[in-house]
Design a protein around this motif. Sequence first.
Motif, PDB file in Angstrom:
ATOM      1  N   ALA A  47       0.834  -1.205   0.000  1.00 38.26           N
ATOM      2  CA  ALA A  47       0.000   0.000   0.000  1.00 38.26           C
ATOM      3  C   ALA A  47       0.873   1.261   0.000  1.00 38.26           C
ATOM      4  CB  ALA A  47      -0.940   0.003   1.200  1.00 38.26           C
ATOM      5  N   CYS A  48       2.023   1.196   0.658  1.00 40.69           N
ATOM      6  CA  CYS A  48       2.950   2.338   0.670  1.00 40.69           C
ATOM      7  C   CYS A  48       3.510   2.567  -0.737  1.00 40.69           C
ATOM      8  CB  CYS A  48       4.099   2.079   1.646  1.00 40.69           C
ATOM      9  SG  CYS A  48       3.573   1.818   3.352  1.00 40.69           S
ATOM     10  N   ILE A  49       3.847   1.488  -1.415  1.00 37.76           N
ATOM     11  CA  ILE A  49       4.354   1.580  -2.786  1.00 37.76           C
ATOM     12  C   ILE A  49       3.263   2.109  -3.705  1.00 37.76           C
ATOM     13  CG2 ILE A  49       5.179   0.219  -4.752  1.00 37.76           C
ATOM     14  CD1 ILE A  49       6.549  -1.616  -2.598  1.00 37.76           C
ATOM     15  N   ASP A  50       2.026   1.649  -3.508  1.00 32.56           N
ATOM     16  CA  ASP A  50       0.899   2.142  -4.318  1.00 32.56           C
ATOM     17  C   ASP A  50       0.699   3.639  -4.117  1.00 32.56           C
ATOM     18  OD1 ASP A  50       0.470  -0.389  -5.289  1.00 32.56           O
ATOM     19  OD2 ASP A  50      -1.317  -0.780  -4.070  1.00 32.56           O
ATOM     20  N   TRP A  51       0.841   4.131  -2.874  1.00 30.61           N
ATOM     21  CA  TRP A  51       0.680   5.561  -2.604  1.00 30.61           C
ATOM     22  C   TRP A  51       1.785   6.355  -3.304  1.00 30.61           C
ATOM     23  CZ3 TRP A  51       3.375   9.237   0.574  1.00 30.61           C
ATOM     24  CH2 TRP A  51       2.687  10.438   0.759  1.00 30.61           C
ATOM     25  N   ALA A  52       3.021   5.855  -3.260  1.00 27.12           N
ATOM     26  CA  ALA A  52       4.133   6.535  -3.944  1.00 27.12           C
ATOM     27  C   ALA A  52       3.880   6.587  -5.452  1.00 27.12           C
ATOM     28  CB  ALA A  52       5.449   5.832  -3.641  1.00 27.12           C
ATOM     29  N   ASP A  53       3.389   5.493  -6.031  1.00 24.17           N
ATOM     30  CA  ASP A  53       3.069   5.483  -7.464  1.00 24.17           C
ATOM     31  C   ASP A  53       1.950   6.464  -7.788  1.00 24.17           C
ATOM     32  OD1 ASP A  53       5.023   3.605  -7.994  1.00 24.17           O
ATOM     33  OD2 ASP A  53       3.639   1.899  -7.990  1.00 24.17           O
ATOM     34  N   TYR A  54       0.973   6.564  -6.915  1.00 18.97           N
ATOM     35  CA  TYR A  54      -0.125   7.523  -7.071  1.00 18.97           C
ATOM     36  C   TYR A  54       0.437   8.946  -7.146  1.00 18.97           C
ATOM     37  CZ  TYR A  54      -3.653  10.628  -4.880  1.00 18.97           C
ATOM     38  OH  TYR A  54      -4.469  11.686  -4.545  1.00 18.97           O
ATOM     39  N   LEU A  55       1.377   9.292  -6.255  1.00 22.43           N
ATOM     40  CA  LEU A  55       1.989  10.625  -6.275  1.00 22.43           C
ATOM     41  C   LEU A  55       2.753  10.860  -7.572  1.00 22.43           C
ATOM     42  CD1 LEU A  55       3.378  10.890  -2.624  1.00 22.43           C
ATOM     43  CD2 LEU A  55       1.284  11.921  -3.548  1.00 22.43           C
ATOM     44  N   ARG A  56       3.443   9.840  -8.044  1.00 24.01           N
ATOM     45  CA  ARG A  56       4.197   9.958  -9.301  1.00 24.01           C
ATOM     46  C   ARG A  56       3.264  10.258 -10.470  1.00 24.01           C
ATOM     47  NH1 ARG A  56       7.092   5.149  -7.132  1.00 24.01           N
ATOM     48  NH2 ARG A  56       9.078   5.946  -6.370  1.00 24.01           N
ATOM     49  N   ARG A  57       2.074   9.643 -10.482  1.00 23.47           N
ATOM     50  CA  ARG A  57       1.115   9.886 -11.568  1.00 23.47           C
ATOM     51  C   ARG A  57       0.700  11.354 -11.630  1.00 23.47           C
ATOM     52  NH1 ARG A  57      -1.190   5.038  -9.668  1.00 23.47           N
ATOM     53  NH2 ARG A  57      -2.935   6.158  -8.754  1.00 23.47           N
ATOM     54  N   TYR A  58       0.816  12.055 -10.526  1.00 21.91           N
ATOM     55  CA  TYR A  58       0.460  13.471 -10.486  1.00 21.91           C
ATOM     56  C   TYR A  58       1.668  14.381 -10.604  1.00 21.91           C
ATOM     57  CZ  TYR A  58      -4.352  12.367  -9.560  1.00 21.91           C
ATOM     58  OH  TYR A  58      -5.635  11.911  -9.684  1.00 21.91           O
ATOM     59  N   GLY A  59       2.814  13.841 -10.987  1.00 21.93           N
ATOM     60  CA  GLY A  59       3.972  14.662 -11.296  1.00 21.93           C
ATOM     61  C   GLY A  59       5.025  14.792 -10.219  1.00 21.93           C
ATOM     62  N   PHE A  60       4.818  14.209  -9.050  1.00 21.06           N
ATOM     63  CA  PHE A  60       5.831  14.282  -8.008  1.00 21.06           C
ATOM     64  C   PHE A  60       6.980  13.326  -8.316  1.00 21.06           C
ATOM     65  CE2 PHE A  60       2.404  16.108  -5.475  1.00 21.06           C
ATOM     66  CZ  PHE A  60       3.082  17.069  -4.744  1.00 21.06           C
ATOM     67  N   VAL A  61       8.181  13.730  -7.967  1.00 23.55           N
ATOM     68  CA  VAL A  61       9.336  12.840  -7.979  1.00 23.55           C
ATOM     69  C   VAL A  61       9.383  12.239  -6.575  1.00 23.55           C
ATOM     70  CG1 VAL A  61      11.840  12.683  -8.136  1.00 23.55           C
ATOM     71  CG2 VAL A  61      10.580  14.187  -9.692  1.00 23.55           C
ATOM     72  N   VAL A  62       9.297  10.919  -6.510  1.00 24.81           N
ATOM     73  CA  VAL A  62       9.191  10.233  -5.222  1.00 24.81           C
ATOM     74  C   VAL A  62      10.345   9.259  -5.052  1.00 24.81           C
ATOM     75  CG1 VAL A  62       7.740   8.753  -3.772  1.00 24.81           C
ATOM     76  CG2 VAL A  62       6.672  10.399  -5.328  1.00 24.81           C
ATOM     77  N   THR A  63      10.973   9.331  -3.900  1.00 21.54           N
ATOM     78  CA  THR A  63      12.002   8.371  -3.516  1.00 21.54           C
ATOM     79  C   THR A  63      11.464   7.590  -2.328  1.00 21.54           C
ATOM     80  OG1 THR A  63      13.743   9.890  -4.188  1.00 21.54           O
ATOM     81  CG2 THR A  63      14.376   8.106  -2.701  1.00 21.54           C
ATOM     82  N   ILE A  64      11.534   6.271  -2.418  1.00 27.96           N
ATOM     83  CA  ILE A  64      11.109   5.423  -1.301  1.00 27.96           C
ATOM     84  C   ILE A  64      12.348   4.915  -0.585  1.00 27.96           C
ATOM     85  CG2 ILE A  64       9.929   3.312  -0.592  1.00 27.96           C
ATOM     86  CD1 ILE A  64       8.102   3.605  -2.985  1.00 27.96           C
ATOM     87  N   GLU A  65      12.396   5.149   0.714  1.00 34.14           N
ATOM     88  CA  GLU A  65      13.446   4.595   1.552  1.00 34.14           C
ATOM     89  C   GLU A  65      12.811   3.500   2.400  1.00 34.14           C
ATOM     90  OE1 GLU A  65      16.018   7.181   3.696  1.00 34.14           O
ATOM     91  OE2 GLU A  65      16.203   8.586   2.016  1.00 34.14           O
ATOM     92  N   GLU A  66      13.076   2.255   2.021  1.00 35.53           N
ATOM     93  CA  GLU A  66      12.514   1.135   2.771  1.00 35.53           C
ATOM     94  C   GLU A  66      13.264   0.981   4.078  1.00 35.53           C
ATOM     95  OE1 GLU A  66      12.229  -2.426   0.467  1.00 35.53           O
ATOM     96  OE2 GLU A  66      10.833  -1.517  -0.947  1.00 35.53           O
ATOM     97  N   LYS A  67      12.513   0.781   5.142  1.00 37.68           N
ATOM     98  CA  LYS A  67      13.059   0.658   6.488  1.00 37.68           C
ATOM     99  C   LYS A  67      12.543  -0.616   7.131  1.00 37.68           C
ATOM    100  CE  LYS A  67      15.007   4.705   6.371  1.00 37.68           C
ATOM    101  NZ  LYS A  67      16.442   4.854   6.346  1.00 37.68           N
ATOM    102  N   LEU A  68      13.219  -1.055   8.167  1.00 39.13           N
ATOM    103  CA  LEU A  68      12.697  -2.143   8.980  1.00 39.13           C
ATOM    104  C   LEU A  68      11.547  -1.600   9.812  1.00 39.13           C
ATOM    105  CD1 LEU A  68      16.055  -3.690  10.217  1.00 39.13           C
ATOM    106  CD2 LEU A  68      14.553  -4.566   8.412  1.00 39.13           C
TER     107      LEU A  68
END
Length: 177
Positions: A47-68
Amino acid sequence: MPCQRFLRIFALLWTLVGTSLFTPLSVAADASVLPEIVVYAPSPCLACIDWADYLRRYGFVVTIEEKLQRDMPRIKRWLNVPSQLESVHTARVAGYFIEGHVPVEDIVLLLKEKPKARGLAVPGLPGGAPGRESYNPVCDTACTILDNTGQERDIKREAFNTLLIGPDGRSSVYARH
């Protein structure tokens, strides 16, 4: 009041995007206008990855930092997210935190208005929020369905609020969805 908010958001998106970028299914903003968003998410969190992809569709540059999972509370404390308003992922943009599945129009409005605030939050995991659209495929609106035995079933879309968290940690409703 909701109509005025819609008109403000529409005018903002129109300004950021311009007419040539509109498509029937989405509005894509010029990425050069929008600041980068860094998303801190436990791994794996679809769901976190889906939210980041959603932001990208609207033009944001998104970096995901996966954490424990055990590292997420430290990140939330670092960004000053009130514990009672936590969700799973936390993001950082232009000096604000974005907690949970906040809709893009709320983020864009925050960036335009630049209020004195810590950030925005959608606490928990409301069904139907951006990045959570397909996790409860029972109903199209904010409703609860009863099965044949009278037991409640999962809902597809819940009504939820985006909260603005002020410098003092107090929250107020920023948008209703």
